[in-house]
Enzyme design. Sequence first.
Site, PDB file in Angstrom:
ATOM      1  N   GLY A 109      79.823  52.482  60.560  1.00  0.00           N
ATOM      2  CA  GLY A 109      79.900  52.083  58.990  1.00  0.00           C
ATOM      3  C   GLY A 109      78.944  50.854  58.081  1.00  0.00           C
ATOM      4  N   ILE A 110      78.169  50.697  59.249  1.00  0.00           N
ATOM      5  CA  ILE A 110      77.373  49.826  58.197  1.00  0.00           C
ATOM      6  C   ILE A 110      76.694  50.011  56.982  1.00  0.00           C
ATOM      7  CG2 ILE A 110      75.533  47.589  58.693  1.00  0.00           C
ATOM      8  CD1 ILE A 110      76.767  47.131  61.455  1.00  0.00           C
ATOM      9  N   GLY A 111      75.502  50.944  57.139  1.00  0.00           N
ATOM     10  CA  GLY A 111      73.838  51.563  56.610  1.00  0.00           C
ATOM     11  C   GLY A 111      74.775  52.906  55.590  1.00  0.00           C
ATOM     12  N   CYS A 124      79.852  56.391  59.264  1.00  0.00           N
ATOM     13  CA  CYS A 124      78.700  56.551  60.073  1.00  0.00           C
ATOM     14  C   CYS A 124      78.795  55.412  61.352  1.00  0.00           C
ATOM     15  CB  CYS A 124      77.107  55.711  59.273  1.00  0.00           C
ATOM     16  SG  CYS A 124      77.146  53.743  59.618  1.00  0.00           S
ATOM     17  N   GLY A 125      77.978  56.208  62.208  1.00  0.00           N
ATOM     18  CA  GLY A 125      77.991  55.222  63.631  1.00  0.00           C
ATOM     19  C   GLY A 125      78.180  54.020  63.925  1.00  0.00           C
ATOM     20  N   ARG A 167      92.781  34.943  39.051  1.00  0.00           N
ATOM     21  CA  ARG A 167      91.470  34.013  40.682  1.00  0.00           C
ATOM     22  C   ARG A 167      90.114  35.212  41.134  1.00  0.00           C
ATOM     23  NH1 ARG A 167      95.695  34.034  44.042  1.00  0.00           N
ATOM     24  NH2 ARG A 167      95.646  33.547  46.213  1.00  0.00           N
ATOM     25  N   HIS A 168      91.347  36.297  41.392  1.00  0.00           N
ATOM     26  CA  HIS A 168      90.738  37.732  42.190  1.00  0.00           C
ATOM     27  C   HIS A 168      89.711  38.006  40.839  1.00  0.00           C
ATOM     28  CE1 HIS A 168      92.723  36.516  45.614  1.00  0.00           C
ATOM     29  NE2 HIS A 168      93.473  36.470  44.978  1.00  0.00           N
ATOM     30  N   HIS A 186      75.959  62.057  60.619  1.00  0.00           N
ATOM     31  CA  HIS A 186      76.171  62.607  61.804  1.00  0.00           C
ATOM     32  C   HIS A 186      77.347  62.086  63.474  1.00  0.00           C
ATOM     33  CE1 HIS A 186      72.601  60.742  62.287  1.00  0.00           C
ATOM     34  NE2 HIS A 186      72.752  60.517  63.319  1.00  0.00           N
TER      35      HIS A 186
HETATM   36  C1  RB5 Z   1      72.882  56.698  62.749  1.00  0.00           C
HETATM   37  O1  RB5 Z   1      72.397  56.911  64.361  1.00  0.00           O
HETATM   38  C2  RB5 Z   1      72.899  55.416  62.665  1.00  0.00           C
HETATM   39  O2  RB5 Z   1      72.002  55.127  63.164  1.00  0.00           O
HETATM   40  C3  RB5 Z   1      74.230  54.959  61.801  1.00  0.00           C
HETATM   41  O3  RB5 Z   1      74.938  55.952  62.082  1.00  0.00           O
HETATM   42  C4  RB5 Z   1      74.258  54.343  61.688  1.00  0.00           C
HETATM   43  O4  RB5 Z   1      75.080  53.242  62.305  1.00  0.00           O
HETATM   44  C5  RB5 Z   1      73.790  52.537  60.525  1.00  0.00           C
HETATM   45  O5  RB5 Z   1      74.189  52.369  60.104  1.00  0.00           O
END
Ligand code: RB5
Length: 150
Positions: free
Chosen positions: A68-70, A65-66, A133-134, A9
């Site tokens: 990009g990390i998760g 995602c919010g 190397r890569h 979302h």
């Molecule tokens: C959702 O609220 C948020 O946690 C998700 O989009 C993201 O940022 C997680 O890494």
Amino acid sequence: MKIVIGSDHGGFELKEEIKNFLDEKGYDYVDIGTDSGESVDYTDFGLKAAEMVKSGEADRGILICGTGIGIGISANKVPGIRCAMVSDVYSAQMTREHNDANMISMGGRTLGGGLACMIVEKFLTTEFSHGERHQNRINKITAIEEKYNK
Ligand code: RB5
């Protein structure tokens, strides 16, 4: 080149902007959702897109995602996936040339549409450098996966 694009979302609105860009440029892509701003788990979309890249159903993946990390962490749990969290054009180029990244993740709450589309274009148009190397370093990444998947 077949592309898979997915988001939670927090990345939904940016995903729609990127889809407009992909349409304008004539890229062939499949959107695996999500389809609204209603709360979902980024893990589900990171996994599904990564499995499509892993199986060869898609050549490259774009995740949002919010932050990009998760969603990127989730994708990277699938062996063979090299998903780079990218927030600048230089890194998008380098992760193709040096890491042969097959997916990128971006933050819908941290990036504007203009920059995100420039990142996507660089990701899709840059080839792996094929330097020894890569390739050797990528082989070492694969070896780490194999060590822990025994
Ligand atoms: C959702 O609220 C948020 O946690 C998700 O989009 C993201 O940022 C997680 O890494």
